[in-house]
Design a protein around this motif. Structure first.
Motif, PDB file in Angstrom:
ATOM      1  N   THR A 192     -13.748 -18.915  -5.994  1.00 37.14           N
ATOM      2  CA  THR A 192     -14.769 -18.324  -5.135  1.00 37.14           C
ATOM      3  C   THR A 192     -15.939 -17.818  -5.974  1.00 37.14           C
ATOM      4  O   THR A 192     -15.753 -17.031  -6.902  1.00 37.14           O
ATOM      5  CB  THR A 192     -14.192 -17.151  -4.315  1.00 37.14           C
ATOM      6  OG1 THR A 192     -13.073 -17.624  -3.556  1.00 37.14           O
ATOM      7  CG2 THR A 192     -15.227 -16.565  -3.383  1.00 37.14           C
ATOM      8  N   THR A 248     -19.682 -15.901  -5.708  1.00 37.64           N
ATOM      9  CA  THR A 248     -20.437 -15.022  -4.827  1.00 37.64           C
ATOM     10  C   THR A 248     -21.705 -14.560  -5.525  1.00 37.64           C
ATOM     11  O   THR A 248     -21.682 -14.240  -6.712  1.00 37.64           O
ATOM     12  CB  THR A 248     -19.586 -13.777  -4.480  1.00 37.64           C
ATOM     13  OG1 THR A 248     -18.361 -14.203  -3.904  1.00 37.64           O
ATOM     14  CG2 THR A 248     -20.300 -12.863  -3.520  1.00 37.64           C
ATOM     15  N   TYR A 255     -23.616  -9.271  -0.216  1.00 35.32           N
ATOM     16  CA  TYR A 255     -23.323 -10.440  -1.042  1.00 35.32           C
ATOM     17  C   TYR A 255     -23.329 -11.685  -0.179  1.00 35.32           C
ATOM     18  O   TYR A 255     -23.329 -11.610   1.049  1.00 35.32           O
ATOM     19  CB  TYR A 255     -21.984 -10.282  -1.769  1.00 35.32           C
ATOM     20  CG  TYR A 255     -20.797 -10.160  -0.845  1.00 35.32           C
ATOM     21  CD1 TYR A 255     -20.046 -11.281  -0.490  1.00 35.32           C
ATOM     22  CD2 TYR A 255     -20.417  -8.929  -0.319  1.00 35.32           C
ATOM     23  CE1 TYR A 255     -18.960 -11.176   0.361  1.00 35.32           C
ATOM     24  CE2 TYR A 255     -19.336  -8.818   0.525  1.00 35.32           C
ATOM     25  CZ  TYR A 255     -18.607  -9.945   0.868  1.00 35.32           C
ATOM     26  OH  TYR A 255     -17.536  -9.838   1.718  1.00 35.32           O
ATOM     27  N   GLN A 256     -23.354 -12.826  -0.849  1.00 36.85           N
ATOM     28  CA  GLN A 256     -23.347 -14.098  -0.137  1.00 36.85           C
ATOM     29  C   GLN A 256     -22.467 -15.076  -0.885  1.00 36.85           C
ATOM     30  O   GLN A 256     -22.631 -15.272  -2.094  1.00 36.85           O
ATOM     31  CB  GLN A 256     -24.766 -14.644  -0.039  1.00 36.85           C
ATOM     32  CG  GLN A 256     -24.887 -15.883   0.809  1.00 36.85           C
ATOM     33  CD  GLN A 256     -26.348 -16.211   1.099  1.00 36.85           C
ATOM     34  OE1 GLN A 256     -27.207 -15.349   1.053  1.00 36.85           O
ATOM     35  NE2 GLN A 256     -26.607 -17.463   1.395  1.00 36.85           N
ATOM     36  N   LEU A 257     -21.524 -15.662  -0.170  1.00 41.22           N
ATOM     37  CA  LEU A 257     -20.679 -16.698  -0.753  1.00 41.22           C
ATOM     38  C   LEU A 257     -21.523 -17.932  -1.016  1.00 41.22           C
ATOM     39  O   LEU A 257     -22.345 -18.320  -0.182  1.00 41.22           O
ATOM     40  CB  LEU A 257     -19.520 -17.047   0.181  1.00 41.22           C
ATOM     41  CG  LEU A 257     -18.519 -15.921   0.443  1.00 41.22           C
ATOM     42  CD1 LEU A 257     -17.552 -16.324   1.539  1.00 41.22           C
ATOM     43  CD2 LEU A 257     -17.766 -15.589  -0.829  1.00 41.22           C
ATOM     44  N   GLY A 267     -22.742 -21.484  -0.977  1.00 43.65           N
ATOM     45  CA  GLY A 267     -22.531 -22.505   0.044  1.00 43.65           C
ATOM     46  C   GLY A 267     -22.694 -21.971   1.455  1.00 43.65           C
ATOM     47  O   GLY A 267     -22.768 -22.743   2.401  1.00 43.65           O
ATOM     48  N   GLN A 268     -22.773 -20.659   1.610  1.00 42.86           N
ATOM     49  CA  GLN A 268     -22.969 -20.049   2.924  1.00 42.86           C
ATOM     50  C   GLN A 268     -24.430 -19.645   3.070  1.00 42.86           C
ATOM     51  O   GLN A 268     -25.131 -19.451   2.081  1.00 42.86           O
ATOM     52  CB  GLN A 268     -22.077 -18.816   3.090  1.00 42.86           C
ATOM     53  CG  GLN A 268     -20.598 -19.109   2.965  1.00 42.86           C
ATOM     54  CD  GLN A 268     -20.095 -19.986   4.088  1.00 42.86           C
ATOM     55  OE1 GLN A 268     -20.389 -19.757   5.249  1.00 42.86           O
ATOM     56  NE2 GLN A 268     -19.335 -21.013   3.742  1.00 42.86           N
ATOM     57  N   THR A 269     -24.889 -19.502   4.294  1.00 44.56           N
ATOM     58  CA  THR A 269     -26.292 -19.158   4.526  1.00 44.56           C
ATOM     59  C   THR A 269     -26.490 -17.720   5.000  1.00 44.56           C
ATOM     60  O   THR A 269     -27.617 -17.238   5.008  1.00 44.56           O
ATOM     61  CB  THR A 269     -26.917 -20.109   5.567  1.00 44.56           C
ATOM     62  OG1 THR A 269     -26.158 -20.023   6.779  1.00 44.56           O
ATOM     63  CG2 THR A 269     -26.924 -21.542   5.054  1.00 44.56           C
ATOM     64  N   THR A 270     -25.419 -17.053   5.374  1.00 45.70           N
ATOM     65  CA  THR A 270     -25.537 -15.704   5.910  1.00 45.70           C
ATOM     66  C   THR A 270     -24.936 -14.688   4.956  1.00 45.70           C
ATOM     67  O   THR A 270     -23.761 -14.784   4.598  1.00 45.70           O
ATOM     68  CB  THR A 270     -24.806 -15.604   7.277  1.00 45.70           C
ATOM     69  OG1 THR A 270     -25.317 -16.612   8.147  1.00 45.70           O
ATOM     70  CG2 THR A 270     -25.000 -14.242   7.892  1.00 45.70           C
ATOM     71  N   VAL A 304     -23.252 -11.181   3.688  1.00 43.75           N
ATOM     72  CA  VAL A 304     -22.212 -10.311   4.235  1.00 43.75           C
ATOM     73  C   VAL A 304     -22.475  -8.904   3.732  1.00 43.75           C
ATOM     74  O   VAL A 304     -22.769  -8.699   2.554  1.00 43.75           O
ATOM     75  CB  VAL A 304     -20.816 -10.783   3.772  1.00 43.75           C
ATOM     76  CG1 VAL A 304     -19.733  -9.846   4.258  1.00 43.75           C
ATOM     77  CG2 VAL A 304     -20.553 -12.212   4.231  1.00 43.75           C
TER      78      VAL A 304
END
Length: 131
Positions: free
Chosen positions: A51, A53, A74-76, A78-81, A83
């Motif tokens: 993972t 981040t 933070y943002q993972l 590959g993700q666009t939103t 957290v």
């Protein structure tokens, strides 16, 4: 990923003196902004296992009576939103060392020097500055 979020959920303050933990003094009360993670300015990338981040921002508030609140965004990869992770807990001081206990069961340590808070959690170093 949970360890990353817990590490992001670390907070700090200090007060008192001596070798016994004491309630924080009012001089530590205030807001602190997360500046860097492991020496890298934000946004900083953290990889744990498979993972990855991006830590985008963070801050903590130390309140009188030894309570704290912390927010990390933070943002993972590959993700666009992004957290947002909000935590609450308590802190104590022994000399210049700080101990943090979070209401979710996590704990870690830190050191406050002047207006800089250096926090350690599972090998990661979080650097905060008083606002």
């Amino acid at each position: 990923m949970r360890k990353i979020v817990l590490a992001l959920a670390v907070a700090a303050a200090c007060g008192g003196s001596g070798t016994d933990p004491v309630a924080p003094a009012s001089t530590e009360v205030g807001s602190y902004t997360l500046l860097s993670l492991n020496g890298h300015p934000l946004p900083a990338t953290v990889t744990e296992g498979s993972t990855t981040t991006d830590v985008l921002s963070g801050g903590l508030t130390l309140m009188s009576g030894g309570t704290l609140s912390m927010r990390v965004v933070y943002q993972l990869i590959g993700q666009t939103t992004p957290v947002t992770n909000d935590l609450t807990g308590h802190y104590t001081r022994q000399g210049s060392s700080l101990s943090f206990t979070y209401n979710n069961g996590g704990a870690n340590t830190g050191t406050l020097t002047s207006d800089t808070l250096r926090m350690s959690n599972e090998g990661a170093i979080w650097l905060f500055a008083r606002q």
